[in-house]
Design a protein around this motif. Structure first.
Motif, PDB file in Angstrom:
ATOM      1  N   VAL A  91      41.357  37.818  31.885  1.00 30.68           N
ATOM      2  CA  VAL A  91      40.634  37.473  33.102  1.00 30.68           C
ATOM      3  C   VAL A  91      39.151  37.443  32.774  1.00 30.68           C
ATOM      4  O   VAL A  91      38.586  38.442  32.303  1.00 30.68           O
ATOM      5  CB  VAL A  91      40.919  38.490  34.225  1.00 30.68           C
ATOM      6  N   ALA A  92      38.495  36.295  33.020  1.00 33.80           N
ATOM      7  CA  ALA A  92      37.066  36.172  32.740  1.00 33.80           C
ATOM      8  C   ALA A  92      36.230  36.803  33.848  1.00 33.80           C
ATOM      9  O   ALA A  92      35.248  37.504  33.567  1.00 33.80           O
ATOM     10  CB  ALA A  92      36.702  34.703  32.569  1.00 33.80           C
ATOM     11  N   GLU A  93      36.620  36.564  35.106  1.00 29.50           N
ATOM     12  CA  GLU A  93      35.875  37.159  36.225  1.00 29.50           C
ATOM     13  C   GLU A  93      36.754  37.204  37.468  1.00 29.50           C
ATOM     14  O   GLU A  93      37.701  36.440  37.607  1.00 29.50           O
ATOM     15  CB  GLU A  93      34.602  36.366  36.511  1.00 29.50           C
ATOM     16  N   TRP A  94      36.409  38.110  38.361  1.00 25.53           N
ATOM     17  CA  TRP A  94      37.131  38.266  39.623  1.00 25.53           C
ATOM     18  C   TRP A  94      36.243  37.805  40.762  1.00 25.53           C
ATOM     19  O   TRP A  94      35.025  37.910  40.698  1.00 25.53           O
ATOM     20  CB  TRP A  94      37.504  39.735  39.861  1.00 25.53           C
ATOM     21  N   SER A  95      36.831  37.316  41.823  1.00 26.66           N
ATOM     22  CA  SER A  95      36.108  36.947  43.032  1.00 26.66           C
ATOM     23  C   SER A  95      36.943  37.409  44.223  1.00 26.66           C
ATOM     24  O   SER A  95      37.910  36.753  44.614  1.00 26.66           O
ATOM     25  CB  SER A  95      35.896  35.433  43.080  1.00 26.66           C
ATOM     26  N   THR A  99      41.453  35.324  41.200  1.00 25.58           N
ATOM     27  CA  THR A  99      40.928  34.680  40.005  1.00 25.58           C
ATOM     28  C   THR A  99      41.892  33.587  39.558  1.00 25.58           C
ATOM     29  O   THR A  99      42.972  33.430  40.127  1.00 25.58           O
ATOM     30  CB  THR A  99      40.705  35.694  38.865  1.00 25.58           C
ATOM     31  N   GLU A 119      37.790  45.561  39.696  1.00 28.11           N
ATOM     32  CA  GLU A 119      37.756  44.136  39.421  1.00 28.11           C
ATOM     33  C   GLU A 119      36.870  43.899  38.215  1.00 28.11           C
ATOM     34  O   GLU A 119      35.723  43.493  38.353  1.00 28.11           O
ATOM     35  CB  GLU A 119      37.217  43.367  40.625  1.00 28.11           C
ATOM     36  N   LYS A 120      37.392  44.179  37.024  1.00 33.50           N
ATOM     37  CA  LYS A 120      36.587  43.943  35.835  1.00 33.50           C
ATOM     38  C   LYS A 120      37.295  42.959  34.921  1.00 33.50           C
ATOM     39  O   LYS A 120      38.520  42.865  34.900  1.00 33.50           O
ATOM     40  CB  LYS A 120      36.282  45.247  35.108  1.00 33.50           C
ATOM     41  N   ALA A 121      36.483  42.230  34.171  1.00 33.83           N
ATOM     42  CA  ALA A 121      37.019  41.242  33.252  1.00 33.83           C
ATOM     43  C   ALA A 121      37.715  41.945  32.096  1.00 33.83           C
ATOM     44  O   ALA A 121      37.415  43.097  31.772  1.00 33.83           O
ATOM     45  CB  ALA A 121      35.896  40.353  32.736  1.00 33.83           C
TER      46      ALA A 121
END
Length: 139
Positions: A91-95, A99, A119-121
């Motif tokens: 996972v590159a980033e969370w929103s 994601t 929520e961490k990459a």
């Protein structure tokens, strides 16, 4: 006397066809009733042995049986049914707990599992699939 063993054989045959443990317990009780009848005791003792043995088998099964071997899982979260469960994705980033991840050469929508709070990459593990959405938990 032989009727107990014949009935036990019938219950075992039906057990193989149906797949219910309870017919097996009846067969064990019928065998115990047959053993008591073998010693030429009263038919009441045979019936008593049948009832006590069958009920104790059911009690032991309910106490230690497969229904108590952990929480039940749905087919979407069981690794024996769905081979994607347990796979790792990056996972590159969370929103807002959502994601998109690349998995098996396609872009998948993914959400963070309810029991995961960060929520961490990084690398995450697939724990469930809800429709076309992957449910992830941090590794």
């Amino acid at each position: 006397m032989w009727i107990w063993f014949v009935l036990a054989g019938i219950c075992l045959t039906l057990e193989l066809l149906v797949g219910s443990f309870y017919l097996l317990f009846l067969a064990v009780g019928l065998v115990m009733g047959g053993v008591v009848a073998w010693f030429d005791l009263s038919v009441y003792w045979s019936i008593f042995a049948f009832i006590v043995t069958s009920l104790s088998c059911v009690f032991v099964f309910r106490l230690f049986g497969i229904s108590k071997q952990g929480k039940t899982r749905t087919a979407t979260s069981d690794a024996n049914v769905n081979l994607d469960i347990g796979s790792e994705v990056y996972v590159a980033e969370w929103s807002n707990r959502h994601t998109y991840v690349n998995y098996r050469g396609a872009s998948w929508q993914a959400i963070l599992a309810d029991n995961a709070y960060t929520e961490k990459a990084g690398t995450h593990i697939i724990v469930d699939i809800k429709g076309v959405i992957l449910v992830l938990t941090p590794k």
